[in-house]
Design an enzyme around this catalytic site. Structure first.
Site, PDB file in Angstrom:
ATOM      1  N   LYS A 268      -8.815  -8.030 -68.056  1.00  0.00           N
ATOM      2  CA  LYS A 268     -10.035  -7.576 -68.146  1.00  0.00           C
ATOM      3  C   LYS A 268     -10.122  -6.063 -68.499  1.00  0.00           C
ATOM      4  CE  LYS A 268     -14.395  -6.718 -65.396  1.00  0.00           C
ATOM      5  NZ  LYS A 268     -15.317  -7.251 -63.956  1.00  0.00           N
ATOM      6  N   ASP A 273     -17.527   0.053 -65.028  1.00  0.00           N
ATOM      7  CA  ASP A 273     -18.572  -0.723 -64.874  1.00  0.00           C
ATOM      8  C   ASP A 273     -19.862  -0.231 -63.875  1.00  0.00           C
ATOM      9  OD1 ASP A 273     -20.090  -2.980 -64.310  1.00  0.00           O
ATOM     10  OD2 ASP A 273     -18.764  -4.072 -62.955  1.00  0.00           O
ATOM     11  N   LYS A 280     -25.385  -1.105 -60.546  1.00  0.00           N
ATOM     12  CA  LYS A 280     -24.822  -0.977 -59.260  1.00  0.00           C
ATOM     13  C   LYS A 280     -25.529   0.053 -58.465  1.00  0.00           C
ATOM     14  CE  LYS A 280     -20.448  -2.812 -60.663  1.00  0.00           C
ATOM     15  NZ  LYS A 280     -20.453  -4.083 -59.750  1.00  0.00           N
ATOM     16  N   ASP A 291     -12.038  -1.086 -63.154  1.00  0.00           N
ATOM     17  CA  ASP A 291     -12.314  -2.210 -63.442  1.00  0.00           C
ATOM     18  C   ASP A 291     -11.580  -2.687 -64.639  1.00  0.00           C
ATOM     19  OD1 ASP A 291     -13.874  -4.668 -62.946  1.00  0.00           O
ATOM     20  OD2 ASP A 291     -15.579  -3.968 -63.881  1.00  0.00           O
ATOM     21  N   ASP A 350     -24.360  -7.252 -64.641  1.00  0.00           N
ATOM     22  CA  ASP A 350     -23.122  -6.792 -63.800  1.00  0.00           C
ATOM     23  C   ASP A 350     -22.196  -7.896 -63.459  1.00  0.00           C
ATOM     24  OD1 ASP A 350     -21.897  -4.919 -62.736  1.00  0.00           O
ATOM     25  OD2 ASP A 350     -22.621  -5.179 -60.392  1.00  0.00           O
ATOM     26  N   GLU A 352     -20.471  -8.936 -65.788  1.00  0.00           N
ATOM     27  CA  GLU A 352     -19.857  -8.817 -67.298  1.00  0.00           C
ATOM     28  C   GLU A 352     -18.589  -9.152 -67.453  1.00  0.00           C
ATOM     29  OE1 GLU A 352     -19.613  -6.613 -64.943  1.00  0.00           O
ATOM     30  OE2 GLU A 352     -17.533  -5.658 -65.363  1.00  0.00           O
ATOM     31  N   ARG A 354     -16.701 -11.806 -66.868  1.00  0.00           N
ATOM     32  CA  ARG A 354     -16.438 -13.203 -67.494  1.00  0.00           C
ATOM     33  C   ARG A 354     -16.936 -13.446 -68.983  1.00  0.00           C
ATOM     34  NH1 ARG A 354     -20.510 -15.306 -62.556  1.00  0.00           N
ATOM     35  NH2 ARG A 354     -19.328 -13.229 -61.908  1.00  0.00           N
TER      36      ARG A 354
HETATM   37  N1  BES Z   1     -16.319  -5.407 -61.547  1.00  0.00           N
HETATM   38  C1  BES Z   1     -17.198  -6.062 -60.431  1.00  0.00           C
HETATM   39  C2  BES Z   1     -16.404  -6.876 -59.377  1.00  0.00           C
HETATM   40  C3  BES Z   1     -15.900  -5.883 -58.273  1.00  0.00           C
HETATM   41  C4  BES Z   1     -17.003  -5.370 -57.461  1.00  0.00           C
HETATM   42  C5  BES Z   1     -14.858  -5.566 -58.045  1.00  0.00           C
HETATM   43  C6  BES Z   1     -16.640  -4.528 -56.329  1.00  0.00           C
HETATM   44  C7  BES Z   1     -14.396  -4.882 -57.243  1.00  0.00           C
HETATM   45  C8  BES Z   1     -15.387  -4.119 -56.334  1.00  0.00           C
HETATM   46  C9  BES Z   1     -17.969  -7.216 -61.296  1.00  0.00           C
HETATM   47  O1  BES Z   1     -18.101  -6.936 -62.733  1.00  0.00           O
HETATM   48  C10 BES Z   1     -19.199  -7.483 -60.723  1.00  0.00           C
HETATM   49  O2  BES Z   1     -19.875  -6.645 -60.852  1.00  0.00           O
HETATM   50  N2  BES Z   1     -19.280  -8.655 -60.332  1.00  0.00           N
HETATM   51  C11 BES Z   1     -20.413  -9.029 -59.571  1.00  0.00           C
HETATM   52  C12 BES Z   1     -20.953 -10.160 -59.820  1.00  0.00           C
HETATM   53  C13 BES Z   1     -22.222 -10.825 -59.462  1.00  0.00           C
HETATM   54  C14 BES Z   1     -23.339  -9.775 -60.238  1.00  0.00           C
HETATM   55  C15 BES Z   1     -22.309 -12.420 -59.563  1.00  0.00           C
HETATM   56  C16 BES Z   1     -20.232  -8.835 -58.033  1.00  0.00           C
HETATM   57  O3  BES Z   1     -19.093  -9.393 -57.530  1.00  0.00           O
HETATM   58  O4  BES Z   1     -20.997  -8.566 -57.422  1.00  0.00           O
HETATM   59 ZN    ZN Z   2     -16.989  -5.510 -63.517  1.00  0.00          ZN
HETATM   60 MN    MN Z   3     -19.859  -5.811 -63.004  1.00  0.00          MN
END
Ligand code: BES
Ligand code: ZN
Ligand code: MN
Length: 498
Positions: A268, A273, A280, A291, A350, A352, A354
């Site tokens: 990834k 992000d 966020k 990220d 968010d 993204e 996947r």
């Molecule tokens: N890059 C983030 C995951 C992440 C968050 C990694 C904090 C490390 C620290 C990912 O793209 C994301 O935002 N995931 C969301 C998914 C949710 C919207 C279903 C998450 O984990 O909050």
């Molecule tokens: Zn992300």
């Molecule tokens: Mn995200």
């Protein structure tokens, strides 16, 4: 830093520092016997006076010695002999590296690999030395205007073995460890660079350079038009809110037989992000420059594989773009058609990772891979589940999961198996498309993995969620280089089993 294996005592003559282990209660390690004559009764006195008891991780420099092989002796506490396993061994190495870095010694002879360590053979003991020492001397890319602090003097580490056979194992281990460390350094540099420098374009250029540095690697970088021509609708949806052009990076390493199926590593590569329209919260958003940790790790692992010239074929596939809010950005409720033909309702922009990964996993099918392993800082939920110690490991194949799990143990870069499949995929139901990109709060790491699982049907596939392990926060903020050690260990095993 250079590492070498030595056996001949003469080769050690005149070294700036001998590094020896001492178990609790002043019990000499095997290595310490080599300098016993030189430090004489000092050790028992130190123990009697309470100045050095051999507690795990304690260190003491005995400077200005005369009449021996080394100008200094560094004592390293190994703790209880009966409990000297993988973890204490690493801890002792870390303490040794930290103490050595503070001395002015330009070279050192380490006797620590001579100690017996439960379940860790000589080769792996030497490998850990190269890894730990190189990692300790890693420096973040220097973007500070003040003059950089002087680096430690140490530039040659000799690792003592008993005989020629031992020296061969040590030399092999050091070679593996150095390659892993160089791969990790690349991964850490890419992660630590600011997101205005480490853009998708930058990652593409770095991958091209990797091919120049290693003729066994061939890099192809696809631009927006090529990604569009491929019909990677999910990947395109994520990038559409950004001013930075996306890239699909494909690095092929061919070290194995021509017709042997490659391992595909998919990373990834979100270089920032922001969350997109599902923006966020500001606190900690800077950390979303990390990220692209999965992308950086698969490139780092590939570099290590090339350095080791492993007899295996590996393809690194990196979809990379930013996830930004803008008038052009993808919106909650938008529906896209993925490269696989399946449609996805994007309920949360968010989620993204996947979206770019599902298209990259589908793309990997053209290589008819023996296995596909994706690496991603995918979910905050994985951090809630496992903290910062273990990466999450999900797979549709028991054998592959076992290989990755044991690689993590050997490499001290552990992953913990979590469930994936139909039950969690059911949470992704949509009234409007084949499925949605989010499945509620419950089991967030597992629903994310199960989204990918839908694109990995009939592939031997595994997913490493490195959201908690790819970087550290707080005072230690910075990329860790994980899971490069796990990946390279896995590939070394695969290469030698083939
Ligand atoms: N890059 C983030 C995951 C992440 C968050 C990694 C904090 C490390 C620290 C990912 O793209 C994301 O935002 N995931 C969301 C998914 C949710 C919207 C279903 C998450 O984990 O909050
Ligand atoms: Zn992300
Ligand atoms: Mn995200």
């Amino acid at each position: 830093m250079e590492f070498k294996a030595i056996t001949d005592p003469k080769a050690r003559h005149g070294s700036a520092c001998a590094v020896v282990g001492v178990y609790e209660n002043g019990d000499l390690g095997i290595g310490a016997r080599h300098v016993e004559a030189q430090i004489g009764g000092v050790l028992s006195k130190l123990h009697a006076s309470g100045d050095f008891s051999g507690k795990l991780g304690d260190t003491l420099v005995l400077p200005h010695l005369r009449g021996g092989a080394a100008a200094r002796v560094l004592l390293v506490g190994l703790g209880a002999r009966a409990r000297f396993g993988r973890k204490p061994y690493r801890k002792a190495l870390q303490a040794a590296a930290a103490a050595l870095a503070k001395t002015g010694a330009a070279d050192a002879v380490l006797y620590l690999a001579l100690e017996e360590v439960e379940e860790v053979d000589l080769l792996h003991r030497a490998r850990a030395i190269a890894e730990v020492f190189s990692s300790h001397f890693y420096r973040i890319p220097d973007l500070k205007s003040a003059a950089a602090p002087k680096p430690p003097a140490l530039d040659l580490v000799s690792v003592a073995a008993d005989d020629a056979r031992g020296a061969k194992a040590v030399a092999d281990g050091l070679r593996f460890g150095q390659a892993i460390a160089s791969g990790m350094a690349l991964t850490r540099d890419l992660g630590n660079l600011p997101p205005n420098v480490c853009t998708p374009t930058y990652l593409g250029n770095r991958a091209q350079r990797l091919a120049k540095e290693w003729p066994s690697i061939k890099t192809k970088v696809l631009d927006h038009a090529a990604i569009k021509a491929l019909k990677m609708g999910a990947f395109l949806a994520v990038t559409q809110g950004s001013e930075q052009p996306p890239r699909l990076i494909v690095c092929e390493y061919r070290g194995g037989r021509k017709n042997s199926a490659p391992i595909c590593l998919v990373g990834k590569g979100i270089t920032f992000d922001a969350g997109g329209i599902s923006l966020k919260d500001p606190p900690g958003m800077d950390e979303m420059k990390f990220d692209m940790g999965g992308a950086a790790a698969v490139l780092g692992a590939l570099r290590a594989v090339a350095e080791l010239a492993l007899p295996i074929n590996v393809v690194a596939i990196v979809p990379t773009c930013e996830n930004m809010p803008s008038g052009k950005a993808v919106k909650p409720a938008d529906i896209v058609t993925t490269l696989s033909g399946q449609t996805v309702e994007i309920l949360n922009t968010d989620a993204e990772g996947r979206l770019i990964l599902c298209d990259a996993i589908t793309y990997s099918r053209r290589f008819k891979p023996a296995a596909v392993v994706d690496v991603a800082t995918l979910t905050g939920a994985c951090i809630i589940a496992l903290g910062n110690h273990f990466s999450g490991l999900m797979s549709n194949d028991e054998g592959l999961a076992h290989e990755l799990e044991t690689a993590g143990v050997r490499a001290d870069d552990r992953a913990w198996r979590l469930p994936v499949g139909e039950e969690y995929a059911d949470q992704l139901k949509s009234n409007f498309a084949d499925f949605a990109n989010v499945g509620g709060r419950e089991g967030g790491a597992c629903t994310a993995a199960s989204f990918l699982w839908k694109f990995a049907k009939d592939l031997k596939w595994a997913h490493l969620d490195v959201a908690g392990t790819a970087w550290l926060s707080g005072a230690q903020k910075g990329s860790t280089g994980r899971p490069v050690p796990l990946l390279v260990d896995f590939l070394i095993k695969r290469a030698h089993a083939a």
